[in-house]
Design an enzyme around this catalytic site. Structure first.
Site, PDB file in Angstrom:
ATOM      1  N   THR A   1     -39.116  36.967 -41.530  1.00 24.44           N
ATOM      2  CA  THR A   1     -38.334  35.886 -42.120  1.00 24.44           C
ATOM      3  C   THR A   1     -36.852  36.126 -41.867  1.00 24.44           C
ATOM      4  O   THR A   1     -36.401  37.269 -41.733  1.00 24.44           O
ATOM      5  CB  THR A   1     -38.520  35.797 -43.646  1.00 24.44           C
ATOM      6  OG1 THR A   1     -37.927  36.942 -44.270  1.00 24.44           O
ATOM      7  CG2 THR A   1     -39.961  35.674 -44.037  1.00 24.44           C
ATOM      8  N   ASP A   2     -36.085  35.046 -41.811  1.00 22.26           N
ATOM      9  CA  ASP A   2     -34.645  35.193 -41.934  1.00 22.26           C
ATOM     10  C   ASP A   2     -34.373  35.717 -43.343  1.00 22.26           C
ATOM     11  O   ASP A   2     -35.187  35.554 -44.249  1.00 22.26           O
ATOM     12  CB  ASP A   2     -33.934  33.858 -41.704  1.00 22.26           C
ATOM     13  CG  ASP A   2     -32.497  34.040 -41.236  1.00 22.26           C
ATOM     14  OD1 ASP A   2     -31.923  35.126 -41.489  1.00 22.26           O
ATOM     15  OD2 ASP A   2     -31.948  33.106 -40.634  1.00 22.26           O
ATOM     16  N   TRP A   3     -33.241  36.337 -43.534  1.00 23.51           N
ATOM     17  CA  TRP A   3     -32.974  37.030 -44.795  1.00 23.51           C
ATOM     18  C   TRP A   3     -32.920  36.035 -45.956  1.00 23.51           C
ATOM     19  O   TRP A   3     -32.091  35.136 -45.992  1.00 23.51           O
ATOM     20  CB  TRP A   3     -31.669  37.816 -44.676  1.00 23.51           C
ATOM     21  CG  TRP A   3     -31.885  39.242 -44.254  1.00 23.51           C
ATOM     22  CD1 TRP A   3     -31.434  40.344 -44.907  1.00 23.51           C
ATOM     23  CD2 TRP A   3     -32.599  39.737 -43.108  1.00 23.51           C
ATOM     24  NE1 TRP A   3     -31.834  41.496 -44.246  1.00 23.51           N
ATOM     25  CE2 TRP A   3     -32.556  41.150 -43.148  1.00 23.51           C
ATOM     26  CE3 TRP A   3     -33.305  39.137 -42.070  1.00 23.51           C
ATOM     27  CZ2 TRP A   3     -33.166  41.961 -42.191  1.00 23.51           C
ATOM     28  CZ3 TRP A   3     -33.909  39.932 -41.111  1.00 23.51           C
ATOM     29  CH2 TRP A   3     -33.845  41.319 -41.174  1.00 23.51           C
ATOM     30  N   GLY A   4     -33.856  36.214 -46.886  1.00 21.50           N
ATOM     31  CA  GLY A   4     -33.979  35.285 -48.004  1.00 21.50           C
ATOM     32  C   GLY A   4     -34.704  34.008 -47.642  1.00 21.50           C
ATOM     33  O   GLY A   4     -34.696  33.053 -48.416  1.00 21.50           O
ATOM     34  N   GLY A   5     -35.368  33.987 -46.482  1.00 26.66           N
ATOM     35  CA  GLY A   5     -35.975  32.761 -45.984  1.00 26.66           C
ATOM     36  C   GLY A   5     -37.417  32.540 -46.394  1.00 26.66           C
ATOM     37  O   GLY A   5     -38.059  31.611 -45.900  1.00 26.66           O
TER      38      GLY A   5
END
Length: 811
Positions: free
Chosen positions: A228-232
């Protein structure tokens, strides 16, 4: 499974723990089984391994690393081998810094010139972007570490990027927005892919089974890891079901417990978890073996010189009236512009690199042979008009034979998390240009920025050099082109329209609230301008040289096209020859021409070379939405060889026997798409294209705010607490901007105002969990004291859980 025996030794809890990060930058380890953590770092054009501990959140400064030109710059080289060389040096530095996964390159399309992250992406064309990305990946992974291609997929705006729903038809998705990823997977063999924040046609990308399973896994045969993208991560269970292995950063075990509970309840088959663990372990073990624990250094000077070579080959000469360039020996030069003293050489946000060495223009004149008679900044960097600066610059300009005027966009205008407001160069820089022209018309402008800009002032300059963002050695590279030591060979990887209103997506960019509609379909960039016959400032693939090239003797067969290329000038130079293909049938709408191949060739003065560009599996294909697969249309195809998309030098035709598939469209109902004039497509026609009704593009202001609503939506929250919080954040942003703390103001906009509420839990490393977030939402929605009590109560519970986990871990 590759690691079936090892997985069989794991407990359910251990397997689940591997599915999220250990902290902000590391994966989880299982010491008893010899599974170590691996380190992930930002790295599209240089490694940003933060200097502080990896459990510290935020965009912290990285340890020194070579800052190479950004992807938008290197794409202008049109040299995939050069991209591979950049990748090789990035990979070497990754090994030296103990970085296992380098988060890049980014291959999202430049759908619109205002996307704030365009400097980090290659092109408006998927074929060029894919070929460049594949080169980067091969280079990085030659050292055994992993590239991580991003952001998968259709992440083409920064505003509301964590919640926006991208509405795009299937054919456009496949042909434009996924082709670069396809090339990265099949030709680059990337070991990891980063999913994007946004939704795609109603479903978050990392939960989208059509994207992650049907296309990525089954059609492309991808066996690597999805991160995932960070916090995604939205719904962790749905992400796991879609095949998203690694959630970053850590949630301190919260989402691991969700996975465990779902498996125990029979909601998820444990075999699905096992498959994800197996793929992640392959990433861990394959990259860990590449890290040489004894190697801690790399040759900074050598890497700096490579960065310079890359910048030199990527600089684009856009105008050269009266052959003002290269500069004649003995000419007295006035150097004007703040960017000469303080170079704009990279982007901002997560890709910000702490350079090992940084060349400065004013320190490099002596070795360039250019005679500088002085320097004046001429303008204030962040847009404030200063007449005294202009006056001093004009006094210097009067004394010179030639003016080198360094202009461009500042660091806070092009930044992650924000989109540009317009396509203009700041007004104070344009005022300076006009004032200088009145006293000295011999102006050579050097532009530094990461994307297209309008140039209504272009008639006031005789020479125009675009350096894009040239990395830490960019200043010296520019001077070598100006002096003639380097013959410029860069060509634009994106079109420069005359004005922003000419762009096909300007009516639908960015999506302001719930959705963004890609009504232009296939027709982005040159595909639109050339098909709709719209005049542009500079076409795709355009760039001048200090020599000239002649094309002749085209020959076509089933394997490809060959032709003769001759350097008819007096200097050795490199030419980018471009292959475009256009289908002559009108049964299925298509752009008038599409890039299907290119090559860059060094040719000495007076020399001729025979050039061959092969056809491949993408040359004649289109995606048929009726058959749901790639097809070829039986038709005559125009084969075009050009120096740019608008400068076609050779043409011929070839008949291709196709697959004779069912026609996918009703031509009468898609007039805009069959003419290519898509700058004002109606709602009804777009619905006809996508085959369904459009979702409501606006936020629902009547319902209570939830996990996927943004903090910006607190402006209409039912609770006073929410509205006060919103106005406080907005005031703080404006205040910081006013006092010059623009980077901090941008971070507030990116990391707070446009953050969905779930991001508070997903991005804080376990400090706030989802039950606490429920309490915060109660406060925002008008139940302040009830919500406050709930938040405090859940915080106490969380602290007890952390205490128990810590105790077990120490035993």
């Amino acid at each position: 499974m590759k690691y079936g025996e090892l997985i069989a030794e794991m407990t359910l809890e251990e397997k689940a723990s591997l599915m999220s990060g250990k902290d902000f930058w590391q994966t989880q380890d299982i010491e008893r089984l010899g599974i170590n953590s691996i380190f992930l770092a930002d790295g599209p054009h240089g490694i940003r391994r933060q200097a502080v501990a990896s459990n510290k959140m935020g965009l912290n400064q990285g340890v020194p690393a070579t800052c190479y030109p950004t992807a938008a710059t290197v794409a202008n080289s049109w040299n995939a081998e050069l991209g591979e060389k950049v990748g090789e040096y990035l990979g070497e530095e990754a090994v030296s810094q103990k970085v296992h996964v380098l988060l890049g390159p980014g291959v999202n399309m430049k759908r619109n010139p205002l996307c704030g992250r365009n400097f980090e992406y290659f092109s408006e064309d998927p074929y060029l972007a894919g070929k460049m990305a594949a080169g980067y990946i091969r280079g990085i992974q030659a050292h055994g570490v992993s590239a991580c291609v991003k952001h998968f997929a259709v992440n083409n705006q920064e505003e509301k990027r964590m919640t926006i729903d991208t509405i795009v038809d299937e054919r456009t998705l496949r042909e434009i927005y996924l082709t670069a990823f396809e090339i990265a997977v099949k030709e680059g063999n990337t070991k990891s892919i980063m999913s994007s924040y946004n939704k795609l046609n109603g479903t978050y990308t990392n939960e989208n089974k059509h994207l992650m399973q049907d296309i990525l896994r089954r059609e492309w045969g991808y066996t690597g890891t999805v991160i995932t993208d960070w916090g995604g991560s939205n719904d962790r269970l749905q992400g796991l079901l879609a095949g998203n292995e690694l959630e970053m950063p850590t949630t301190s075990g919260e989402t691991d417990r969700e996975i465990i509970a779902a498996i125990k309840k029979g909601e998820i088959d444990e075999a699905i978890l096992d498959e994800s663990v197996d793929r992640l372990l392959d990433l861990v073990f394959s990259t860990e073996s590449a890290i040489d624990r004894s190697k801690t250094e790399f040759d900074m000077e050598k890497h700096h010189r490579v960065s310079q070579k890359v910048a030199e080959e990527s600089i684009v000469l856009l105008k050269n009236d009266d052959d003002i360039l290269p500069l004649k020996f003995g000419k007295k030069v006035a150097v004007i512009g703040d960017f000469a003293q303080n170079a704009r050489y990279q982007g901002a946000g997560s890709s910000l690199v702490n350079p090992t060495i940084l060349d400065h223009t004013m320190d490099s004149f002596e070795e360039s042979g250019i005679l500088s008679i002085g320097y004046e900044p001429g303008f204030e960097r962040y847009g404030k008009r200063n007449q005294q600066m202009i006056d001093r610059a004009c006094i210097l300009a009067k004394k010179a034979d030639v003016v080198l005027l360094y202009i461009g966009l500042d660091e806070v205008t092009e930044a992650e998390g924000l989109d540009r407001k317009d396509m203009k160069i700041p007004e104070n820089q344009v005022d300076l240009l006009h004032a200088i022209h009145e006293v000295n018309p011999n102006i050579i402008a050097i532009i530094s920025c990461g994307s297209a800009v309008e140039m209504p002032w272009i008639d006031k300059v005789k020479g125009l050099l675009h350096s894009y963002l040239g990395g830490q050695a960019g200043a010296r590279a520019i001077l070598r082109v100006l002096s003639g030591d380097v013959n410029p060979s860069g060509k634009l990887a994106e079109t420069y329209p005359l004005k922003y209103e000419d762009t096909p997506s300007y009516r639908h960019f960015p999506g302001r609230e719930a959705t963004v509609e890609y009504r232009e379909g296939l027709f982005i960039g040159y595909r639109y301008y050339d098909t709709a016959d719209i005049n542009v400032l500079f076409p795709f693939g355009y760039g001048l040289s200090y020599t000239t090239f002649e094309y002749s003797d085209i020959n076509i067969d089933r394997q490809g096209v060959s032709f003769r290329l001759t350097n008819t000038g007096s200097k050795a130079g490199m030419e980018v020859a471009q292959l475009y293909v256009g289908c002559r049938s009108d049964k299925i709408f298509r752009p008038s021409k599409e890039l299907k191949g290119f090559t860059k060739v060094l040719i000495n003065a007076g020399e001729s070379k025979t050039i061959q560009i092969p056809f491949d599996d993408k040359t004649f294909r289109y995606f048929n939405v009726a058959t749901n697969q790639w097809e070829k249309e039986s038709a005559e195809y125009k084969i075009m060889i050009g120096s740019s998309s608008a400068d076609i030098r050779l043409t011929d035709t070839i008949y291709i026997e196709g697959t004779d598939a069912q026609l996918p469209y009703d031509k009468e109902k898609l007039h805009s798409y069959y003419t290519g004039k898509v700058n004002n497509v109606s709602k009804d026609e777009f619905e006809q294209l996508i085959g369904r009704e459009l979702p409501d593009p606006s936020w629902d202001r009547d319902k209570p705010l939830g996990y996927n609503d943004t903090i910006a939506q607190c402006q209409y929250a039912k609770g006073l607490f929410g509205r006060i919080a919103y106005h406080t954040i907005v005031f703080t942003h404006h205040f910081l901007w006013k006092i010059g703390k623009r980077s901090t103001a941008n971070i507030i906009m990116m990391s707070i105002l446009n953050l969905p509420f779930r991001g508070i839990a997903r991005m804080t490393g376990g400090i706030v969990n989802m039950p606490m977030l429920d309490g915060i939402l109660m406060m925002v929605n008008g139940h302040f004291f009830k919500g406050l009590w709930h938040t405090v109560k859940e915080k106490v519970k969380l602290q007890k859980i952390h205490k128990v986990v810590k105790t077990k871990g120490s035993q």
